[in-house]
Scaffold this active site. Structure first.
Site, short mmCIF file in Angstrom:
data_model
loop_
_atom_site.label_atom_id
_atom_site.label_comp_id
_atom_site.label_asym_id
_atom_site.label_seq_id
_atom_site.Cartn_x
_atom_site.Cartn_y
_atom_site.Cartn_z
N GLU A 197 -10.61 6.66 4.41
CA GLU A 197 -9.79 5.95 5.31
C GLU A 197 -9.57 6.32 6.73
O GLU A 197 -10.79 6.96 7.06
CB GLU A 197 -7.93 6.08 4.75
N ASP B 76 1.12 -1.24 -0.02
CA ASP B 76 -0.13 0.04 -0.05
C ASP B 76 1.33 1.61 0.06
O ASP B 76 1.63 1.21 -0.01
CB ASP B 76 -1.06 -0.32 1.37
#
Length: 644
Positions: free
Chosen positions: A530, A324
């Site tokens: 997020e 990521d």
């Protein structure tokens, strides 16, 4: 005698030299001159032969650079790094459109990507870079792209075929801007709505997530019959390299805290969080992104047993594994505090491509040192590069590295807008319809004297679309992209003789003397993405909550809730006449009006359990103490009525 002996020796040495040269020539004839062979550029040759031929010619440093995905802003500052290092991939990080202009055109995107690609093609071996972006509900970084509902809404449709069509539309709009790599789909199984990424998850039920992996067939194309399972497949210039994320257990963290720890046994991980990956691999997904999170205290970026042993071994995944964004840095706290060791651990665990290293020179130097000091085996480097090249070759990147404007007219076509509208209609879930079962409120009459439309989200395209829309966190307002607000949709749908009064936040006094037939109150969450979306209370934010209470206390009301997850509604449910969960429907608000006014029947089913109180969380279907406000799979239905 001496002279004759020397002459014979010279002849023997000469013969040996000739034989040596001949053997070299023979070898060159058989395998090609490794320094100059261009066999890998020949599209007629088998892919494995092309990969082998290219890798034989690559230096260690070139192989390592292929394992990097660099933030495009670094390449903008110094594009020569693409040529000098032969970098594997670039990423449009959040909020970095061409020239910093969020309204950049598709042509400007194509020009930007091609500009970088030409630098890559001028490298010693001319290996094209793979450009990636987050196309998570349409090509959401592109101004005026088609913005579809977020995944939680798509999960409510229970319609894999619809999701596959959305994947195809997303792919062609992404490719229209010159980008061949999309970081989608998110196949997280969100087990706690307090998680800020819950709207990126199709459902709390892994079976729904499994079904929705059909989006991969839309993004990448249908796998040809009799093809090998687990091998990446991308079917042409209108398709993209897809990425299943985030491996694994990202939706199961304690209290839904983003990037935190998922505590479960092997059976729990395998039965809930892993099935989506198995189905994605069967459908040919080309890449898998590793999660920031941990499993029982071990960072996923360090988990060799799961990445190499299970994903690549047991599931036989043949694509590449990507970290990521700065996920390797974030293996330690503070982030990047022991980057060299983190790289060593992550690569040995099975990460093939590192997203967004801060400095490409430092990255190559550290990795080279690790290999030369035998801290990372050469076989691990070769495995990673082979996987990356396999995806590049299978996607046609070597044969068609540059893009043109030929697909630009495929962006936000009427067909794509209709598809998004269809998705909205199918995603809405009717939770309450009338205070009495024999007197439903929806469908609403189109022809009436006067109606009130109220709420923060009624006339706000940014709030309607949510996070990951043009900017990372999303935007409040009308200016981020093009679409239809719910207010505009209502105005288009009701009879011309019906008076519409719009007030974002009317007070009680203003409601006393106005004789409204009914009110549509549209409220919900702010935009987030997020960690910024982690929320321990899950209440309807103000002023939406006050608006809802004020209006529903004085006027017969339908509440349309715009949110990425269930919110606390139980205390207010008695004052509502009807409640519709609209999730984050995207830019085609007409789909909301279609179902409110009976042009289309409501059929959506809850993709997640709707709790009563946050102290019940986490609570999922099948739990021992399951006491929801609305159970998983709940959804009232209506029949289309046409004009009334």
């Amino acid at each position: 005698m001496k002279s004759r002996f020397m002459s014979s020796a010279s002849m023997i040495l000469g013969l040996l030299l000739l034989l040596q040269i001949a053997s070299r020539v023979g070898a060159a004839t058989t395998t090609g001159d490794l320094k100059t062979s261009t066999l890998y550029k020949d599209p007629k040759k088998p892919m494995n032969m092309r990969i082998k031929n290219l890798m034989q010619q690559m230096t260690l440093e070139e192989k390592i650079a292929q394992m990097s995905q660099v933030n495009r802003l670094q390449a903008e500052e110094d594009p020569t790094i693409l040529r000098d290092y032969s970098i594997g991939s670039l990423i449009t990080a959040p909020d970095s459109p061409p020239g910093g202009d969020h309204r950049a055109t598709a042509e400007q995107w194509v020009d930007m990507v091609n500009g970088y690609q030409r630098w890559s093609l001028s490298s010693r071996l001319g290996i094209p870079m793979l450009y990636g972006t987050d196309s998570v509900h349409g090509h959401n970084n592109l101004y005026e792209a088609t913005i579809f509902p977020h995944n939680v809404g798509l999960g409510a449709t229970r319609d894999p075929e619809l999701v596959k069509r959305i994947g195809a539309a997303t792919a062609i709009e992404t490719r229209a801007t010159g980008i061949p790599f999309a970081f989608a789909p998110c196949i997280a199984v969100c087990r706690d709505p307090r998680w800020g990424r819950c709207y990126e998850s199709y459902s709390e039920d892994h079976k729904v997530v499994e079904q929705m992996t059909d989006i991969i067939l839309g993004l990448q194309g249908e796998i040809p019959p009799n093809s090998k399972k687990g091998v990446p497949y991308v079917g042409g210039k209108e398709k993209v390299v897809a990425c299943a994320k985030h491996f694994v257990g990202d939706g199961g963290t304690v209290k839904g805290i983003d990037e935190n720890n998922t505590v479960t046994d092997w059976h729990g991980l395998l039965s809930i969080h892993m099935p989506g990956y198995y189905h994605s691999i069967i459908k040919g997904v080309s890449s898998v992104m590793v999660s920031y999170s941990s499993w029982n205290g071990v960072k996923m970026h360090a988990h060799k047993t799961l990445i190499t042993g299970f994903l690549k071994g047991t599931l036989k995944f043949r694509g590449f594994v990507i970290s990521d964004y700065q996920g390797v840095d974030r293996m330690t706290y503070p982030s990047g505090s022991n980057y060299s060791t983190s790289l060593q651990i992550a690569i040995n665990a099975g990460v093939d491509m590192v997203m967004a290293p801060h400095n490409i020179t430092e990255f190559v130097q550290i990795m080279t040192s690790h290999v030369k000091n035998k801290l990372i085996p050469m076989s691990r480097i070769d495995d990673a590069v082979r996987r990356i090249l396999r995806v590049k070759f299978s996607s046609g990147l070597f044969d068609n590295p540059l893009s043109d404007y030929s697909l630009v007219d495929k962006i936000r076509t009427q067909a794509h807008r209709n598809l998004a509208r269809e998705a909205v209609k199918k995603s809405l879930v009717l939770l309450k319809n009338g205070k009495y079962a024999n007197n439903p409120m929806i469908p609403l009459p189109k022809n009436t004297s006067k109606i009130l439309v109220a709420g923060t989200h009624a006339n706000n395209l940014g709030l309607q679309c949510g996070g990951w829309t043009i900017s990372w966190q999303g935007q409040n307002g009308h200016n981020l992209t093009t679409g239809t607000t719910i207010l505009s949709a209502i105005s288009e749908t009701v009879d011309p003789s019906t008076e519409i009064v719009y007030s974002e936040n009317p007070d009680v006094e203003s409601l006393k003397d106005n004789k409204y037939s009914y009110a549509v109150v549209v409220v919900g969450e702010h935009t987030y993405a997020e960690t910024a979306g982690d929320n321990l209370n899950l209440t309807i934010p103000e002023p939406g909550l006050s608006t809802m209470k004020n209006v529903c206390s004085k006027v017969k009301c339908v509440v349309v809730l715009i949110s990425g997850r269930p919110l606390v509604v139980e205390p207010y449910l008695p004052m509502m006449d009807a409640l519709v969960a609209a999730w984050l429907p995207g830019a085609e608000g007409q789909g909301v009006a279609d179902v409110l006014f009976g042009d289309y029947g409501l059929n959506g089913k809850l993709p997640r359990t709707w709790f009563k109180r946050v102290d019940q969380l986490p609570m999922n279907v099948g739990d021992e103490h399951y006491d929801p406000l609305f159970p998983y799979g709940f959804g009232l239905t209506t029949q289309p009525t046409g004009a009334r």
